[in-house]
Design a protein around this motif. Structure first.
Motif, PDB file in Angstrom:
ATOM      1  N   TYR A   1      14.542  -0.661 -29.152  1.00 49.08           N
ATOM      2  CA  TYR A   1      14.389   0.870 -28.402  1.00 49.08           C
ATOM      3  C   TYR A   1      15.396   1.676 -28.773  1.00 49.08           C
ATOM      4  O   TYR A   1      15.293   2.757 -28.558  1.00 49.08           O
ATOM      5  CB  TYR A   1      14.145   0.665 -27.034  1.00 49.08           C
ATOM      6  CG  TYR A   1      15.640   0.153 -26.315  1.00 49.08           C
ATOM      7  CD1 TYR A   1      15.721  -1.320 -26.118  1.00 49.08           C
ATOM      8  CD2 TYR A   1      16.563   0.901 -26.006  1.00 49.08           C
ATOM      9  CE1 TYR A   1      16.873  -1.845 -25.773  1.00 49.08           C
ATOM     10  CE2 TYR A   1      17.808   0.509 -25.536  1.00 49.08           C
ATOM     11  CZ  TYR A   1      18.008  -1.029 -25.586  1.00 49.08           C
ATOM     12  OH  TYR A   1      19.128  -1.264 -24.964  1.00 49.08           O
TER      13      TYR A   1
ATOM     14  N   ALA B   1      18.448   4.224 -29.645  1.00 50.02           N
ATOM     15  CA  ALA B   1      18.373   5.655 -30.312  1.00 50.02           C
ATOM     16  C   ALA B   1      19.695   5.901 -30.635  1.00 50.02           C
ATOM     17  O   ALA B   1      20.038   7.303 -30.685  1.00 50.02           O
ATOM     18  CB  ALA B   1      17.691   6.455 -29.423  1.00 50.02           C
TER      19      ALA B   1
ATOM     20  N   GLY C   1      29.248   4.322 -27.763  1.00 48.73           N
ATOM     21  CA  GLY C   1      28.639   3.397 -28.934  1.00 48.73           C
ATOM     22  C   GLY C   1      27.212   3.542 -29.211  1.00 48.73           C
ATOM     23  O   GLY C   1      26.764   4.540 -28.632  1.00 48.73           O
ATOM     24  N   GLY C   2      26.694   2.662 -29.840  1.00 48.22           N
ATOM     25  CA  GLY C   2      27.228   1.210 -30.167  1.00 48.22           C
ATOM     26  C   GLY C   2      27.842   0.612 -29.088  1.00 48.22           C
ATOM     27  O   GLY C   2      27.307   1.037 -27.752  1.00 48.22           O
TER      28      GLY C   2
ATOM     29  N   GLU D   1      31.576   2.174 -22.184  1.00 48.08           N
ATOM     30  CA  GLU D   1      30.403   1.804 -22.234  1.00 48.08           C
ATOM     31  C   GLU D   1      30.380   0.252 -22.906  1.00 48.08           C
ATOM     32  O   GLU D   1      30.787   0.064 -23.721  1.00 48.08           O
ATOM     33  CB  GLU D   1      29.521   2.725 -23.119  1.00 48.08           C
ATOM     34  CG  GLU D   1      29.234   3.949 -22.842  1.00 48.08           C
ATOM     35  CD  GLU D   1      28.574   4.642 -23.788  1.00 48.08           C
ATOM     36  OE1 GLU D   1      27.960   4.202 -24.766  1.00 48.08           O
ATOM     37  OE2 GLU D   1      28.824   6.244 -23.875  1.00 48.08           O
TER      38      GLU D   1
ATOM     39  N   ASP E   1      28.576  -3.525 -23.477  1.00 47.83           N
ATOM     40  CA  ASP E   1      27.140  -4.731 -23.548  1.00 47.83           C
ATOM     41  C   ASP E   1      27.647  -5.864 -22.912  1.00 47.83           C
ATOM     42  O   ASP E   1      28.615  -6.446 -23.152  1.00 47.83           O
ATOM     43  CB  ASP E   1      26.927  -4.784 -24.896  1.00 47.83           C
ATOM     44  CG  ASP E   1      25.671  -5.643 -25.201  1.00 47.83           C
ATOM     45  OD1 ASP E   1      25.523  -6.359 -24.331  1.00 47.83           O
ATOM     46  OD2 ASP E   1      25.148  -5.843 -26.295  1.00 47.83           O
TER      47      ASP E   1
ATOM     48  N   GLY F   1      25.459  -1.492 -20.141  1.00 51.30           N
ATOM     49  CA  GLY F   1      23.969  -1.417 -20.626  1.00 51.30           C
ATOM     50  C   GLY F   1      23.187  -2.682 -20.097  1.00 51.30           C
ATOM     51  O   GLY F   1      23.274  -3.847 -20.443  1.00 51.30           O
TER      52      GLY F   1
ATOM     53  N   GLN G   1      19.188  -1.915 -18.977  1.00 53.99           N
ATOM     54  CA  GLN G   1      18.182  -1.454 -19.305  1.00 53.99           C
ATOM     55  C   GLN G   1      16.811  -1.987 -18.397  1.00 53.99           C
ATOM     56  O   GLN G   1      16.100  -1.238 -17.817  1.00 53.99           O
ATOM     57  CB  GLN G   1      17.846  -1.857 -20.798  1.00 53.99           C
ATOM     58  CG  GLN G   1      18.822  -1.877 -21.901  1.00 53.99           C
ATOM     59  CD  GLN G   1      19.888  -0.482 -21.671  1.00 53.99           C
ATOM     60  OE1 GLN G   1      19.408   0.367 -21.201  1.00 53.99           O
ATOM     61  NE2 GLN G   1      20.992  -0.569 -22.325  1.00 53.99           N
TER      62      GLN G   1
ATOM     63  N   ARG H   1      16.193  -7.849 -26.499  1.00 52.98           N
ATOM     64  CA  ARG H   1      17.468  -7.780 -25.786  1.00 52.98           C
ATOM     65  C   ARG H   1      17.524  -8.806 -24.686  1.00 52.98           C
ATOM     66  O   ARG H   1      17.147  -8.510 -23.490  1.00 52.98           O
ATOM     67  CB  ARG H   1      17.807  -6.520 -25.200  1.00 52.98           C
ATOM     68  CG  ARG H   1      19.223  -6.391 -24.813  1.00 52.98           C
ATOM     69  CD  ARG H   1      19.294  -4.884 -24.183  1.00 52.98           C
ATOM     70  NE  ARG H   1      20.606  -4.857 -23.477  1.00 52.98           N
ATOM     71  CZ  ARG H   1      21.646  -4.144 -23.693  1.00 52.98           C
ATOM     72  NH1 ARG H   1      21.717  -3.336 -24.716  1.00 52.98           N
ATOM     73  NH2 ARG H   1      22.673  -4.366 -23.038  1.00 52.98           N
TER      74      ARG H   1
ATOM     75  N   ASP I   1      23.222   1.355 -16.886  1.00 53.01           N
ATOM     76  CA  ASP I   1      22.095   2.280 -17.656  1.00 53.01           C
ATOM     77  C   ASP I   1      21.011   1.434 -17.621  1.00 53.01           C
ATOM     78  O   ASP I   1      20.669   0.172 -17.814  1.00 53.01           O
ATOM     79  CB  ASP I   1      22.404   2.308 -19.102  1.00 53.01           C
ATOM     80  CG  ASP I   1      23.507   3.209 -19.557  1.00 53.01           C
ATOM     81  OD1 ASP I   1      23.888   3.921 -18.584  1.00 53.01           O
ATOM     82  OD2 ASP I   1      23.984   3.006 -20.591  1.00 53.01           O
TER      83      ASP I   1
ATOM     84  N   SER J   1      14.703   8.114 -19.577  1.00 53.34           N
ATOM     85  CA  SER J   1      13.336   8.109 -19.908  1.00 53.34           C
ATOM     86  C   SER J   1      13.411   7.395 -21.351  1.00 53.34           C
ATOM     87  O   SER J   1      14.174   7.876 -22.258  1.00 53.34           O
ATOM     88  CB  SER J   1      12.838   9.382 -19.832  1.00 53.34           C
ATOM     89  OG  SER J   1      11.677   9.440 -20.635  1.00 53.34           O
TER      90      SER J   1
ATOM     91  N   ALA K   1      13.173   7.298 -24.893  1.00 50.72           N
ATOM     92  CA  ALA K   1      12.667   8.270 -26.054  1.00 50.72           C
ATOM     93  C   ALA K   1      12.347   7.399 -27.205  1.00 50.72           C
ATOM     94  O   ALA K   1      12.909   6.564 -27.726  1.00 50.72           O
ATOM     95  CB  ALA K   1      13.935   8.924 -26.381  1.00 50.72           C
TER      96      ALA K   1
ATOM     97  N   GLN L   1      12.431   1.302 -33.909  1.00 49.98           N
ATOM     98  CA  GLN L   1      11.552   1.351 -32.945  1.00 49.98           C
ATOM     99  C   GLN L   1      10.043   1.031 -33.504  1.00 49.98           C
ATOM    100  O   GLN L   1       9.396   0.849 -32.593  1.00 49.98           O
ATOM    101  CB  GLN L   1      11.490   2.680 -32.247  1.00 49.98           C
ATOM    102  CG  GLN L   1      12.900   3.282 -31.390  1.00 49.98           C
ATOM    103  CD  GLN L   1      12.878   4.540 -30.796  1.00 49.98           C
ATOM    104  OE1 GLN L   1      11.959   5.317 -30.914  1.00 49.98           O
ATOM    105  NE2 GLN L   1      13.845   4.761 -29.997  1.00 49.98           N
TER     106      GLN L   1
HETATM  107  C1  LIG Z   1      25.584   3.025 -26.387  1.00 51.66           C
HETATM  108  S1  LIG Z   1      24.498   2.299 -25.157  1.00 51.66           S
HETATM  109  C2  LIG Z   1      25.201   1.533 -23.841  1.00 51.66           C
HETATM  110  C3  LIG Z   1      26.214   0.272 -24.399  1.00 51.66           C
HETATM  111  C4  LIG Z   1      25.660  -0.735 -25.100  1.00 51.66           C
HETATM  112  N1  LIG Z   1      25.523  -0.584 -26.495  1.00 51.66           N
HETATM  113  C5  LIG Z   1      24.706  -1.492 -24.616  1.00 51.66           C
HETATM  114  O1  LIG Z   1      23.365  -1.328 -24.994  1.00 51.66           O
HETATM  115  O2  LIG Z   1      24.827  -2.363 -23.746  1.00 51.66           O
HETATM  116  C6  LIG Z   1      23.980   3.696 -24.587  1.00 51.66           C
HETATM  117  C7  LIG Z   1      22.658   3.756 -23.580  1.00 51.66           C
HETATM  118  O3  LIG Z   1      21.425   4.561 -24.336  1.00 51.66           O
HETATM  119  C8  LIG Z   1      20.380   4.318 -23.736  1.00 51.66           C
HETATM  120  N2  LIG Z   1      19.420   4.403 -24.680  1.00 51.66           N
HETATM  121  C9  LIG Z   1      19.326   3.818 -26.013  1.00 51.66           C
HETATM  122  N3  LIG Z   1      18.366   4.031 -26.648  1.00 51.66           N
HETATM  123  C10 LIG Z   1      17.427   4.567 -25.563  1.00 51.66           C
HETATM  124  C11 LIG Z   1      16.128   5.255 -25.901  1.00 51.66           C
HETATM  125  N4  LIG Z   1      15.397   5.237 -26.997  1.00 51.66           N
HETATM  126  N5  LIG Z   1      15.855   5.995 -24.987  1.00 51.66           N
HETATM  127  C12 LIG Z   1      16.488   6.042 -23.815  1.00 51.66           C
HETATM  128  N6  LIG Z   1      17.606   5.666 -23.727  1.00 51.66           N
HETATM  129  C13 LIG Z   1      18.086   4.772 -24.463  1.00 51.66           C
HETATM  130  C14 LIG Z   1      20.348   2.937 -23.071  1.00 51.66           C
HETATM  131  O4  LIG Z   1      20.460   2.928 -21.949  1.00 51.66           O
HETATM  132  C15 LIG Z   1      22.149   2.384 -23.618  1.00 51.66           C
HETATM  133  O5  LIG Z   1      22.455   1.684 -22.483  1.00 51.66           O
END
Ligand SMILES: C[S@@+](CC[C@H](N)C(=O)[O-])C[C@H]1O[C@@H](n2cnc3c(N)ncnc32)[C@H](O)[C@@H]1O
Ligand code: SF4
Length: 427
Positions: free
Chosen positions: A58, A60, A100-101, A128, A130, A153, A155, A167, A192, A224, A226, A235
């Motif tokens: 998922y 982005a 990040g990342g 942030e 993981d 993170g 989800q 994941r 998140d 939400s 995206a 995706q």
């Molecule tokens: C950089 S990541 C967080 C840290 C780490 N990379 C992880 O995933 O555990 C930032 C956040 O963006 C959100 N995110 C990533 N892709 C997304 C999408 N397509 N739509 C909405 N939120 C998204 C997720 O909630 C994710 O935790």
């Protein structure tokens, strides 16, 4: 309400910046920006770490999959070069945000090296993380520095949903890391979460929230999903048949919101929930909340310097974005060339609208200024007749029923939205 969801389910920016990147004019003078940074009394830093262990379908974010520590060491050495270029070793730094990342892909040594580039170390740090790839040793290292905010993170905790997004992250794993962090670090913990992911339904969301309640993080971002497979090719691996859209998707949010309010969280701004003991709540109550590329914050210096690939820098008068490509980032640093690929110099009108939209997105109310609304206020009057916005003598106030449409309301004050391009996620 269902009719309103249909009517307002259009593509609109998230307003983490104004103007939105697609509208930047690329007219800013780089030397002026560098001088501004040099002369600033206090700065915040955003440092982008684009590496991840595994690909979430998922996602982005700007990232690449690697487990190669040498690659991460090399990238860190280039981050140090970029920091060096700014000549900010002796500056007062308010907060350093690692995004990040996966920032916890940095080794303890990488982390020390970055922080040691600054002589005054009284800054706060947010990271942030993981939770699948963090070691005890890294948690120890974070506890030695002034880490004040860790964002996990998560989800979703439902295994079927986790499989559908590639994941795998069992609850027990997160619980273990969460408990270690609580024991060793005096910091706020954010989770998140994302709604609208494949295989999610009202039942799975309740299950996720049972687990969230068990751990009880200080703040929650409930994003939400995206879905833009043309831009984020991973995706394409998501089964679109398994996605809820429109009002069905929104019901997931409504159900989660109801539950979070019941267990003591307060909704602030757009899709964020906080406990009343947090600094974010205090900032919300006193109209001090701010919005940045990293989301809502109670801390914000006037100048943000973005370090690393794709990072964005911001001040009252400028935006600059670094190249997103790692090889180009290395090449440009080696050749002493500019790292910026996009920029914007703010006009007076941009500055006025930026603060206006920021107020709206943070406080859900803003001093009435009909002169800023596009289309002779027709949309404003429509929002009022749809009972999503109201006005008293001085202010526009977003009603409870208008919260889902906050981005639609903000877009009426966005001068560039007269010709909305593709590329924003749907409401
Ligand atoms: C950089 S990541 C967080 C840290 C780490 N990379 C992880 O995933 O555990 C930032 C956040 O963006 C959100 N995110 C990533 N892709 C997304 C999408 N397509 N739509 C909405 N939120 C998204 C997720 O909630 C994710 O935790
Ligand atoms: S969601 Fe986080 S861990 Fe997953 S690919 Fe994106 S940045 Fe990496």
């Amino acid at each position: 309400m269902s009719d309103l969801y249909k009517k307002y389910d259009v593509n609109v920016p998230r307003y983490t910046s104004y103007p939105t990147i697609v509208d930047w004019n690329n007219c800013a003078n780089e030397q002026k920006w560098m001088n501004h940074v040099k002369d600033s009394e206090q700065l915040d830093l955003y440092i982008h770490i684009p590496f991840c262990n595994k690909l979430c379908w998922y996602c982005a974010c700007n990232r690449e999959v690697t487990k190669d520590q040498k690659k991460i060491d090399k990238y860190t050495s280039y981050l140090l070069k970029e920091i060096d270029q700014y000549s900010i070793k002796d500056h007062k730094i308010g907060n350093i945000h690692f995004g990040g990342g996966t920032p916890n892909a940095l080794s303890v040594q990488n982390f020390h090296n970055i922080l040691n580039s600054f002589n005054k170390k009284d800054f706060s740090i947010s990271v942030e993380i993981d939770p699948r790839v963090i070691s005890e040793q890294k948690i120890e290292a974070y506890s030695l520095y002034n880490v004040k905010h860790l964002s996990f993170g998560i989800q979703d905790f439902d295994i079927d949903v986790q499989n559908a997004i590639n994941r795998y992250q069992p609850f027990e794993l997160v619980q273990n890391i969460y408990n270690q962090v609580r024991e060793k670090i005096d910091c706020d913990i954010n989770f998140d979460l994302v709604y609208g992911l494949p295989k999610q339904n009202l039942e799975s969301i309740q299950y996720t929230l049972d687990k969230v309640q068990e751990l009880s993080p200080d703040t929650i971002a409930l994003y939400s999903y995206a879905h833009m497979p043309k831009i984020f090719s991973a995706q394409k691996l998501i089964n679109e048949q398994e996605l809820l859209v429109g009002k069905d998707k929104r019901h997931l949010y409504d159900m989660a919101k109801k539950r979070l309010l019941e267990i003591g969280y307060v909704e602030i701004g757009l899709d964020h929930f906080v406990k009343k003991e947090t600094k974010l709540y205090e900032a919300f109550k006193t109209n001090q909340l701010k919005r940045s590329f990293m989301g809502y914050t109670h801390l914000k210096s006037d100048t943000l310097v973005g370090i690393g690939v794709s990072s964005i820098s911001e001040s009252k008068n400028f935006y600059f974005q670094n190249t997103k490509d790692i090889d180009s980032y290395y090449k440009r640093l080696n050749n002493h060339e500019s790292l910026f690929v996009k920029n914007h110099e703010m006009s007076e009108d941009d500055i006025t609208r930026k603060f206006f939209i920021n107020d709206l997105m943070c406080n859900l109310s803003v001093k009435q200024n009909r002169a800023l609304a596009l289309d002779d206020n027709k949309k404003i009057d429509e929002f009022i007749s749809d009972k999503i916005l109201e006005n008293d003598e001085d202010n526009f106030i977003v009603k409870e029923s208008g919260k889902p449409f906050l981005r639609n309301i903000a877009s009426v004050f966005d001068r560039y939205r007269a010709n909305t391009p593709e590329g924003f996620s749907r409401i």
